[in-house]
Each structure stands twice: as C-alpha cells, then as structure tokens.
Scaffold this active site. Sequence first.
Site, mmCIF file in Angstrom:
data_model
loop_
_atom_site.group_PDB
_atom_site.id
_atom_site.type_symbol
_atom_site.label_atom_id
_atom_site.label_comp_id
_atom_site.label_asym_id
_atom_site.label_seq_id
_atom_site.Cartn_x
_atom_site.Cartn_y
_atom_site.Cartn_z
ATOM 1 N N CYS A 172 0.845 -1.189 0.000
ATOM 2 C CA CYS A 172 0.000 0.000 0.000
ATOM 3 C C CYS A 172 0.883 1.242 0.000
ATOM 4 O O CYS A 172 1.807 1.349 0.811
ATOM 5 C CB CYS A 172 -0.911 -0.017 1.227
ATOM 6 S SG CYS A 172 -1.939 1.459 1.393
ATOM 7 N N CYS A 189 0.343 3.084 3.646
ATOM 8 C CA CYS A 189 0.793 2.552 4.934
ATOM 9 C C CYS A 189 1.846 1.451 4.816
ATOM 10 O O CYS A 189 2.299 0.928 5.830
ATOM 11 C CB CYS A 189 -0.402 2.037 5.720
ATOM 12 S SG CYS A 189 -1.149 0.542 5.025
ATOM 13 N N CYS A 221 -5.240 0.301 6.302
ATOM 14 C CA CYS A 221 -5.537 1.734 6.450
ATOM 15 C C CYS A 221 -6.823 2.165 5.761
ATOM 16 O O CYS A 221 -7.253 3.302 5.907
ATOM 17 C CB CYS A 221 -4.377 2.575 5.925
ATOM 18 S SG CYS A 221 -4.174 2.525 4.130
ATOM 19 N N CYS A 236 -8.506 -5.043 -10.210
ATOM 20 C CA CYS A 236 -8.104 -3.925 -11.061
ATOM 21 C C CYS A 236 -7.674 -2.796 -10.130
ATOM 22 O O CYS A 236 -8.509 -2.155 -9.491
ATOM 23 C CB CYS A 236 -9.287 -3.527 -11.939
ATOM 24 S SG CYS A 236 -8.903 -2.271 -13.149
#
Length: 199
Positions: A109, A112, A160, A182
């Site tokens: 991510c 985070c 998060c 996607c």
Amino acid sequence: MRLPSFPTLIRTFYTISNATTSRLPFSQKALAPFTRGTVLKSMPTIPFLGSLFTSAAKDMTDYPVKKSDDEWRAVLNKEQFRILREKGTEAPFTGAYDKHSPSAGTYTCAACAAPLYRATHKFKSGCGWPAYFDSIPGAVVRHTDRTFGMARTEIVCGNCGGHLGHVFKGEGYPTPTDERHCVNSISLTFRDEGIGDGK
C-alpha cells in the site's frame, strides 16, 4: 434519432465536469469548486441522482491505521490522496505498474506500506491498470460500491482503508480464481525481494 439513456448523460456530464475543472484558467478555477460543490451537495437530496455522484458508502470499518485527512495529506502527494482517500481513479495505461512484470517481490500500500499482492499474483489483462488474480490473505477488504447506479466490488487496504480499485469476477481470464483485482498503480509501491528483475 435515438437519444442516449439518462445514466449515460449523467456519466458524460460528470466526466466532463471533472476533466474540465483541472484545465480552467486560474481566475475560473477559483470559482469551480464553489460552483461544482453547490451542485454536488444538492444531489443527495435526490436519492437516485445522489447515488450517481457519491463514492462507495461511508466505510465504517475500523482499520488499524487511523489518520485524519490532514495527516494523510502530510504523507501523500495530491494524486495519491485523491485516489487512496477520495476513491479516485487514475487514467488507464498511465500507471507505473500496468506493464510492470517482476518474477518476485511484493506490492504494498502506498499509504501505509502494508503488503497487498505478491508479484506472482499479477497477470496481463490488457485493461490499462495492474491486474492481480488474488491478494495476500487478509490484506484486502471488499465493499459494495454503488456509484453510477451500478453495484461493483470496491477493494481497500485492510490496514488503512486506502482505496485500491475494484474486483471483477467471471471474465474468463486463465487464472486460478477467475477474478481480476483492477488496482490503481498510484495506490501501490513495489518492494523487490532481489530475485526478479523488477521491470
């Protein structure tokens, strides 16, 4: 002459209004948020029209990483904030990871740094965004997204709550799950584990 359907007109209007406000001269750009904001704030009073312009329902999930919008703005650039926190979408075929095909590594991510996908989950779908057939167990949370008058499955970071993209099922790709995650490239970073070439 056949007229376009009402949802098509609304989608077209919404797309044009979002695309054109970023290209306005500075003097008109100063008024654009006020004008557009007034229209969009009035939409929720008409339930059907309001659902066309809102993102997924307010996410009430309690995520381990909790930050205010100001705290997120301090760590994310403007485009990352728009996509990860405001549930935006990057243009197709423009993301850094669309054609990225390493043999090993982890996609994390961008907000985070939580691990989300393994390089081995990625496949070429030709859709214009990075596509994965599965995620790391527990890393991605699914929600129903009812924007534009249709139901889709939104995916967010399980750590998060950052918006990643959407999941599509049953498209016939030759993958173990017959799913396509996607994902916006800007929602991700890549951590090379030294085995693959990374490109």
